[in-house]
Design an enzyme around this catalytic site. Structure first.
Site, PDB file in Angstrom:
ATOM      1  N   ARG A  26      85.319  15.354  64.730  1.00  0.00           N
ATOM      2  CA  ARG A  26      85.620  14.652  65.996  1.00  0.00           C
ATOM      3  C   ARG A  26      86.664  15.398  66.822  1.00  0.00           C
ATOM      4  O   ARG A  26      86.604  15.402  68.049  1.00  0.00           O
ATOM      5  CB  ARG A  26      86.032  13.209  65.706  1.00  0.00           C
ATOM      6  CG  ARG A  26      84.819  12.437  65.177  1.00  0.00           C
ATOM      7  CD  ARG A  26      84.863  10.967  65.439  1.00  0.00           C
ATOM      8  NE  ARG A  26      83.541  10.403  65.147  1.00  0.00           N
ATOM      9  CZ  ARG A  26      83.319   9.133  64.861  1.00  0.00           C
ATOM     10  NH1 ARG A  26      84.330   8.280  64.830  1.00  0.00           N
ATOM     11  NH2 ARG A  26      82.096   8.706  64.628  1.00  0.00           N
ATOM     12  N   GLY A 105      90.375  26.024  43.243  1.00  0.00           N
ATOM     13  CA  GLY A 105      89.258  26.954  43.057  1.00  0.00           C
ATOM     14  C   GLY A 105      88.526  27.208  44.369  1.00  0.00           C
ATOM     15  O   GLY A 105      88.239  28.361  44.729  1.00  0.00           O
ATOM     16  N   THR A 127      91.555  17.303  46.420  1.00  0.00           N
ATOM     17  CA  THR A 127      91.374  17.135  44.973  1.00  0.00           C
ATOM     18  C   THR A 127      92.243  15.971  44.510  1.00  0.00           C
ATOM     19  O   THR A 127      93.353  15.796  45.015  1.00  0.00           O
ATOM     20  CB  THR A 127      91.746  18.414  44.193  1.00  0.00           C
ATOM     21  OG1 THR A 127      91.831  18.104  42.796  1.00  0.00           O
ATOM     22  CG2 THR A 127      93.084  19.006  44.622  1.00  0.00           C
ATOM     23  N   ASP A 129      93.646  15.885  41.775  1.00  0.00           N
ATOM     24  CA  ASP A 129      94.633  16.400  40.802  1.00  0.00           C
ATOM     25  C   ASP A 129      96.030  16.626  41.388  1.00  0.00           C
ATOM     26  O   ASP A 129      96.997  16.735  40.645  1.00  0.00           O
ATOM     27  CB  ASP A 129      94.146  17.735  40.212  1.00  0.00           C
ATOM     28  CG  ASP A 129      92.803  17.598  39.511  1.00  0.00           C
ATOM     29  OD1 ASP A 129      92.474  16.475  39.098  1.00  0.00           O
ATOM     30  OD2 ASP A 129      92.089  18.611  39.389  1.00  0.00           O
ATOM     31  N   GLU A 189     104.918   3.289  28.566  1.00  0.00           N
ATOM     32  CA  GLU A 189     106.064   3.622  27.704  1.00  0.00           C
ATOM     33  C   GLU A 189     106.182   5.135  27.505  1.00  0.00           C
ATOM     34  O   GLU A 189     107.286   5.680  27.432  1.00  0.00           O
ATOM     35  CB  GLU A 189     105.911   2.945  26.334  1.00  0.00           C
ATOM     36  CG  GLU A 189     106.413   1.507  26.281  1.00  0.00           C
ATOM     37  CD  GLU A 189     105.544   0.522  27.034  1.00  0.00           C
ATOM     38  OE1 GLU A 189     104.369   0.835  27.304  1.00  0.00           O
ATOM     39  OE2 GLU A 189     106.049  -0.566  27.384  1.00  0.00           O
ATOM     40  N   LYS A 213     111.724  -4.480  16.539  1.00  0.00           N
ATOM     41  CA  LYS A 213     112.612  -5.283  17.403  1.00  0.00           C
ATOM     42  C   LYS A 213     111.818  -6.286  18.255  1.00  0.00           C
ATOM     43  O   LYS A 213     112.373  -6.937  19.139  1.00  0.00           O
ATOM     44  CB  LYS A 213     113.406  -4.359  18.327  1.00  0.00           C
ATOM     45  CG  LYS A 213     114.493  -3.584  17.597  1.00  0.00           C
ATOM     46  CD  LYS A 213     115.253  -2.703  18.571  1.00  0.00           C
ATOM     47  CE  LYS A 213     116.104  -1.695  17.825  1.00  0.00           C
ATOM     48  NZ  LYS A 213     116.368  -0.500  18.622  1.00  0.00           N
ATOM     49  N   GLU A 224      94.804  14.855  30.842  1.00  0.00           N
ATOM     50  CA  GLU A 224      93.774  15.577  30.082  1.00  0.00           C
ATOM     51  C   GLU A 224      94.240  16.970  29.667  1.00  0.00           C
ATOM     52  O   GLU A 224      93.830  17.490  28.631  1.00  0.00           O
ATOM     53  CB  GLU A 224      92.461  15.658  30.865  1.00  0.00           C
ATOM     54  CG  GLU A 224      92.559  16.432  32.174  1.00  0.00           C
ATOM     55  CD  GLU A 224      91.265  16.432  32.983  1.00  0.00           C
ATOM     56  OE1 GLU A 224      90.207  16.026  32.473  1.00  0.00           O
ATOM     57  OE2 GLU A 224      91.323  16.859  34.153  1.00  0.00           O
ATOM     58  N   ARG A 245      94.456   1.808  19.801  1.00  0.00           N
ATOM     59  CA  ARG A 245      93.148   2.084  20.407  1.00  0.00           C
ATOM     60  C   ARG A 245      93.329   3.167  21.463  1.00  0.00           C
ATOM     61  O   ARG A 245      94.438   3.408  21.926  1.00  0.00           O
ATOM     62  CB  ARG A 245      92.589   0.829  21.101  1.00  0.00           C
ATOM     63  CG  ARG A 245      92.341  -0.341  20.185  1.00  0.00           C
ATOM     64  CD  ARG A 245      91.102  -0.112  19.324  1.00  0.00           C
ATOM     65  NE  ARG A 245      90.757  -1.291  18.552  1.00  0.00           N
ATOM     66  CZ  ARG A 245      91.282  -1.620  17.373  1.00  0.00           C
ATOM     67  NH1 ARG A 245      92.211  -0.852  16.827  1.00  0.00           N
ATOM     68  NH2 ARG A 245      90.890  -2.709  16.734  1.00  0.00           N
TER      69      ARG A 245
HETATM   70  P1  ATP Z   1      88.933  20.404  41.633  1.00  0.00           P
HETATM   71  O1  ATP Z   1      90.401  20.706  41.702  1.00  0.00           O
HETATM   72  O2  ATP Z   1      88.631  19.038  42.088  1.00  0.00           O
HETATM   73  O3  ATP Z   1      88.291  20.772  40.325  1.00  0.00           O
HETATM   74  P2  ATP Z   1      88.200  22.946  42.766  1.00  0.00           P
HETATM   75  O4  ATP Z   1      87.933  23.355  44.156  1.00  0.00           O
HETATM   76  O5  ATP Z   1      89.407  23.525  42.103  1.00  0.00           O
HETATM   77  O6  ATP Z   1      88.213  21.355  42.733  1.00  0.00           O
HETATM   78  P3  ATP Z   1      86.471  24.632  41.182  1.00  0.00           P
HETATM   79  O7  ATP Z   1      85.275  24.292  40.345  1.00  0.00           O
HETATM   80  O8  ATP Z   1      87.587  25.328  40.525  1.00  0.00           O
HETATM   81  O9  ATP Z   1      86.915  23.260  41.869  1.00  0.00           O
HETATM   82  O10 ATP Z   1      85.993  25.552  42.410  1.00  0.00           O
HETATM   83  C1  ATP Z   1      84.935  25.151  43.264  1.00  0.00           C
HETATM   84  C2  ATP Z   1      84.112  26.350  43.654  1.00  0.00           C
HETATM   85  O11 ATP Z   1      84.945  27.305  44.338  1.00  0.00           O
HETATM   86  C3  ATP Z   1      83.535  27.146  42.487  1.00  0.00           C
HETATM   87  O12 ATP Z   1      82.365  26.566  41.988  1.00  0.00           O
HETATM   88  C4  ATP Z   1      83.271  28.490  43.145  1.00  0.00           C
HETATM   89  O13 ATP Z   1      82.107  28.433  43.938  1.00  0.00           O
HETATM   90  C5  ATP Z   1      84.494  28.624  44.057  1.00  0.00           C
HETATM   91  N1  ATP Z   1      85.518  29.394  43.333  1.00  0.00           N
HETATM   92  C6  ATP Z   1      86.395  28.949  42.411  1.00  0.00           C
HETATM   93  N2  ATP Z   1      87.151  29.966  41.912  1.00  0.00           N
HETATM   94  C7  ATP Z   1      86.726  31.084  42.535  1.00  0.00           C
HETATM   95  C8  ATP Z   1      87.070  32.461  42.452  1.00  0.00           C
HETATM   96  N3  ATP Z   1      88.033  32.896  41.632  1.00  0.00           N
HETATM   97  N4  ATP Z   1      86.392  33.338  43.236  1.00  0.00           N
HETATM   98  C9  ATP Z   1      85.440  32.906  44.069  1.00  0.00           C
HETATM   99  N5  ATP Z   1      85.046  31.632  44.193  1.00  0.00           N
HETATM  100  C10 ATP Z   1      85.671  30.715  43.437  1.00  0.00           C
END
Ligand code: ATP
Length: 320
Positions: A26, A105, A127, A129, A189, A213, A224, A245
């Protein structure tokens, strides 16, 4: 001024990605700039799965989790040939700049594309995370933390009723932000994160003392990246007399309608990204620092590891 840009989501989906892509689209249209949507992350760039967007294409999505553009993990993008093909497919359509919404990534993949081709790129941290360097916040982390708190509240009820210890495993990849934040907010905790060492033996001794206590229940939240709920729960069961559990929350943490925070922050980031790329800026990631939108160098964002805020870790110890 760029005349045509594209937007995509990549990596793990996160609530707020829709609000963010909507804001990119937009804002671009408001500025009179053509905007394309790329489907299914980097796959869409390689498979020419992209379309020119109109205002209505991003209607009725701000309230939805997931990503209407689709997302993916794409192995072919990790090879230079893949990235060159993606670049060619953009250039063939007259697209002059790309906004990538994704985790570390995805931003790494975007950083390589920019270095290799010179295509203007702006990244946005999407993300759950919250593990992207240079920003306090990533799109979706707030909704995911709220989903975890909801689970903690429910587990607390049943743990208290049975005088049990419950170990809950949450997402976060190699980062403890989600576990730490939701653990503090949920009153756990123990919060076990990859950034900090923990000692199960002494934890078990303390738990037994607390039960003597009169303590009725214990909640342990484990990221994770710090261990598995099953292993930790089994250890506690074998080394204490406490009925224990475990539960793994799993993909439920990725979904759901985004919170107000995720919708508003994602919209702010989307607007800034669109304005920046249209004006010719490249190699930046927009994020937040102490409540304000900031820009970070894209290559710095992917080459540095985010640290967990030590104040959080301290608070968790104090509140135990
Ligand atoms: P999340 O944090 O939610 O897992 P992310 O973006 O870190 O998300 P990844 O699976 O690490 O998720 O990366 C997503 C995509 O980005 C990969 O499938 C790939 O296509 C591209 N990618 C990741 N690392 C590289 C790299 N070193 N070089 C080129 N492309 C990459």
């Amino acid at each position: 001024m760029l005349k045509s840009i594209a937007v995509m989501t990549s990596g793990g989906d996160s609530p707020g990605m829709n609000a963010c892509a909507r804001a990119v689209v937009r804002t671009a249209l408001y500025e009179g700039v053509e905007v394309w949507g790329i489907n299914n992350g980097y796959h869409g760039l390689l498979d020419e799965d992209m379309y020119q967007m109109e205002r209505k294409d991003v209607g009725d999505i701000i309230q939805r989790g997931g990503t209407f553009l689709g997302t993916a993990r794409c192995k072919r993008w990790e090879k230079p040939e893949g990235r060159m093909l993606g670049y060619k497919n953009l250039v063939d359509r007259g697209i002059q700049g790309l906004v990538v919404i994704g985790g570390d990534g995805s931003l790494r993949g975007a950083s390589l594309l920019s270095k290799e081709t010179g295509l203007p790129i702006v990244g946005l941290p999407g993300t759950i995370d919250n593990d992207v360097w240079g920003t306090d916040y990533t799109i979706g982390c707030d909704t995911a933390a709220n989903t975890i708190i909801d689970a903690i509240n429910k587990l607390r009820d049943t743990a208290s009723a049975h005088r049990r210890c419950i170990v809950l495993e949450v997402m976060g990849h190699r980062c403890g932000w989600l576990a730490m934040t939701a653990g503090i907010a949920g009153g756990a905790e123990y919060i076990l994160v990859p950034e900090e060492e923990y000692d199960l033996e002494s934890m078990c001794k303390d738990m037994e003392e607390a039960y003597k206590k009169g303590k009725r229940y214990i909640l342990v939240v484990v990221a994770e990246g710090a261990g598995s709920a099953k292993d930790i729960g089994t250890y506690i069961a074998e080394h204490t007399n406490i009925d224990t559990r475990y539960s793994v929350l799993g993909h439920i943490q990725r979904g759901g309608s985004p919170t107000v925070i995720d919708r508003v922050k994602a919209s702010q980031l989307g607007e800034q990204a669109a304005l920046a790329i249209i004006s010719g800026l490249s190699d930046v990631v927009f994020g937040f620092n102490k409540g304000h939108v900031v820009s970070i160098n894209l290559h710095d964002a992917v080459n540095n590891k985010k640290k967990l805020d030590p104040e959080y870790a301290h608070l968790a110890r104090v509140l135990f």
